[in-house]
Scaffold this motif. Structure first.
Motif, short mmCIF file in Angstrom:
data_model
loop_
_atom_site.label_atom_id
_atom_site.label_comp_id
_atom_site.label_asym_id
_atom_site.label_seq_id
_atom_site.Cartn_x
_atom_site.Cartn_y
_atom_site.Cartn_z
N TYR A 165 0.79 -1.24 0.00
CA TYR A 165 0.00 0.00 0.00
C TYR A 165 0.82 1.29 0.00
CZ TYR A 165 -3.66 -3.27 1.34
OH TYR A 165 -4.54 -4.33 1.37
N ALA A 166 2.12 1.22 0.20
CA ALA A 166 2.94 2.44 0.29
C ALA A 166 3.88 2.52 -0.91
CB ALA A 166 3.74 2.44 1.60
N PRO A 167 4.46 3.68 -1.16
CA PRO A 167 5.43 3.80 -2.25
C PRO A 167 6.74 3.12 -1.90
CG PRO A 167 5.28 5.85 -1.04
CD PRO A 167 4.20 4.97 -0.48
N TRP A 168 7.61 2.97 -2.90
CA TRP A 168 8.95 2.37 -2.74
C TRP A 168 8.88 1.03 -1.99
CZ3 TRP A 168 8.78 7.33 0.10
CH2 TRP A 168 8.84 8.42 -0.75
N PRO A 169 8.22 0.01 -2.55
CA PRO A 169 8.00 -1.25 -1.82
C PRO A 169 9.28 -1.96 -1.39
CG PRO A 169 7.46 -1.47 -4.16
CD PRO A 169 7.64 -0.01 -3.89
N LEU A 170 10.38 -1.77 -2.12
CA LEU A 170 11.64 -2.43 -1.75
C LEU A 170 12.53 -1.55 -0.89
CD1 LEU A 170 12.62 -4.22 -5.10
CD2 LEU A 170 11.33 -5.12 -3.14
N ARG A 171 12.09 -0.35 -0.53
CA ARG A 171 12.95 0.59 0.21
C ARG A 171 12.36 1.06 1.53
NH1 ARG A 171 17.28 -0.60 -2.99
NH2 ARG A 171 16.70 -0.41 -5.18
N LEU A 172 11.06 1.36 1.55
CA LEU A 172 10.48 2.03 2.70
C LEU A 172 10.61 1.22 3.99
CD1 LEU A 172 8.99 4.52 3.70
CD2 LEU A 172 6.82 3.41 3.08
N SER A 173 10.43 -0.09 3.90
CA SER A 173 10.54 -0.93 5.10
C SER A 173 11.91 -0.79 5.76
CB SER A 173 10.29 -2.40 4.74
OG SER A 173 9.01 -2.59 4.21
N TRP A 174 12.94 -0.64 4.95
CA TRP A 174 14.30 -0.54 5.50
C TRP A 174 14.53 0.79 6.19
CZ3 TRP A 174 16.07 -5.00 6.24
CH2 TRP A 174 15.80 -6.04 5.36
N TRP A 175 13.87 1.85 5.70
CA TRP A 175 13.93 3.12 6.44
C TRP A 175 13.32 2.97 7.82
CZ3 TRP A 175 16.83 7.13 5.60
CH2 TRP A 175 17.22 7.48 4.29
N VAL A 176 12.16 2.32 7.89
CA VAL A 176 11.47 2.16 9.18
C VAL A 176 12.31 1.32 10.14
CG1 VAL A 176 9.43 1.20 10.31
CG2 VAL A 176 9.19 2.41 8.12
N ILE A 177 12.82 0.19 9.66
CA ILE A 177 13.63 -0.67 10.52
C ILE A 177 14.90 0.03 10.96
CG2 ILE A 177 15.08 -2.74 10.51
CD1 ILE A 177 12.20 -3.38 10.98
N GLY A 178 15.54 0.77 10.06
CA GLY A 178 16.75 1.49 10.42
C GLY A 178 16.53 2.50 11.52
N VAL A 179 15.43 3.24 11.45
CA VAL A 179 15.12 4.22 12.50
C VAL A 179 14.89 3.53 13.84
CG1 VAL A 179 13.40 5.90 13.25
CG2 VAL A 179 14.24 5.96 10.90
N LEU A 180 14.15 2.42 13.83
CA LEU A 180 13.88 1.70 15.08
C LEU A 180 15.18 1.17 15.70
CD1 LEU A 180 10.69 -0.31 14.03
CD2 LEU A 180 10.80 1.66 15.57
N LEU A 181 16.08 0.70 14.87
CA LEU A 181 17.37 0.20 15.37
C LEU A 181 18.20 1.33 15.96
CD1 LEU A 181 18.18 -2.23 12.44
CD2 LEU A 181 17.77 -2.91 14.82
#
Length: 403
Positions: A165-181
């Protein structure tokens, strides 16, 4: 202000428990984010089913290598520094995936993820046990497994929702995980150290000593590890090829359908570990029976090309695996000394990840010659044989003693 026997405020230990659980959760979530994205990586980067299973297998083998060579590191250098190193490696892995454009870069990211998971698993599990109140080792084991499996379950769910449902399907998840880490790494400064490094450096054993299992628990340790490893073998194959099965065989092209199977499996593992204490005396039988049912459901899914049996297999296998893991972690926390606990936890998970990696790669190799459905059926039969052998051995061996 209430302090413990080390002079550390009790409230700080409670906050430390939350922070370590969060760090553990975020690290493990990052390891399963790629799961629903594999078909898109396969399409965009131009590789096949075998490469997908190799990517997954490389991760698991990196975990094993890290557990066997670095698993006891926190026993020597302290828990908090090793948790910090694990978080840094996980952040680097997220950055590699964020920028990845080919298969080689995905492999590098998976190796970094595997090393992060290896360091985090031993150090965080042991630290949570040591942060617990006296007599709270069983609860600490449940918290550790909850953070571990909760993270593994959350990763594909996050990637599936954002990818759908969000843009950049292969990228956005890694931004979220990186911030949480990064948040977890920053918060680590308030966590008290629970395992001080020995002061006599002249007589100190090598920091990278091999993890070992105390002789008095080796029998029940191996029974729990092999049963849990059988479940991990099933979960490894599900994680690696579910997306391909749904797209190529069941003709279901939905990231949410893929992530739901993996998420259900890891949620079921967490639920299973809560049941472990209730079935302690018959843990091997209950876990083994569940794994056999799961193998039968996988064979059914392969024969019928249906989604429902695969989802049920994930649920049943997860429950059975959780019971075996919960039993094993409680055994380690209650019957091993603090000086070797991190190494013993690492040895336990090394067995699990060996059985996670090799079947996934094996099934990937069989897919090219037998086809996905036949390869899956052969794998289900092999799991059933292993489970029967382990359960039969546990019935004829020495009875388990309670800690």
């Amino acid at each position: 202000m209430v302090v413990d026997d080390r002079g550390v405020p009790v409230e700080r230990r409670r906050i430390g428990t939350v922070v370590v659980m969060g760090a553990f959760w975020a690290t493990m979530a990052g390891t399963t984010v790629p799961t629903p994205l594999y078909p898109r990586y396969e399409h965009d980067f131009g590789f096949g089913a075998l490469a997908v299973t190799v990517i997954f297998g490389v991760y698991a083998l990196a975990v094993v290598a890290g557990l066997l060579t670095l698993g006891g590191l926190s026993d020597r250098l302290g828990r908090r520094p090793i948790v910090a190193v694990a978080l840094i490696l996980a952040i680097l892995a997220s950055a590699v995936f964020l920028l990845a454009g080919n298969l080689a870069e995905l492999l590098i990211g998976r190796v970094l993820s595997g090393l992060a998971a290896a360091l985090m698993t031993g150090a965080a599990t042991a630290q949570l046990a040591e942060l617990a109140a006296p007599g709270g080792h069983t609860r600490a084991g449940r918290l550790a497994l909850g953070a571990n499996m909760g993270g593994l379950a959350s990763g594909p769910l996050l990637a599936g929702v954002l990818g759908e449902y969000a843009p950049w399907p292969l990228r956005l998840s890694w931004w979220v995980i990186g911030v949480l880490l990064l948040i977890a790494l920053t918060a680590l400064v308030i966590v008290p150290e629970t395992r001080k490094a020995p002061g006599d450096t002249a007589n100190r054993a090598p920091a990278t000593r091999r993890p070992s299992v105390p002789a008095e628990i080796r029998g029940p340790f191996w029974r729990a590890a092999l049963l849990a490893g059988s479940g991990f073998a099933v979960l490894g194959v599900l994680t690696a090829v579910t997306g391909l099965f749904l797209a190529q065989v069941a003709h279901i092209h939905s990231l949410l359908a893929t992530c739901s199977i993996v998420t259900v499996a890891f949620v079921a593992i967490g639920s299973g570990q809560l049941l472990a204490g209730r079935v302690e005396r018959v843990a091997s039988l209950v876990s083994g029976a569940g794994l056999l049912v799961g193998a039968a459901l996988i064979a059914t899914a392969m024969a019928t090309a249906a989604y429902s049996p695969l989802l049920c297999a994930a649920m049943v296998t997860g429950l059975a695996t959780g019971i075996a893991i919960g039993h094993g972690i409680t055994l380690i926390n209650t019957r091993t000394p603090a000086a070797t606990r991190g190494g013993t936890v690492s040895a336990f998970f090394a067995v699990l990840y060996i059985l996670l990696a090799l079947p996934a790669i094996g099934v990937g190799s069989l897919v090219g010659t037998l086809g996905l459905r036949t390869a899956g059926s052969v794998f289900a039969a092999a799991v059933a044989v292993l489970v029967i052998a382990v359960v039969a051995g546990s019935r004829t061996g020495r009875p388990e003693t309670r800690g």
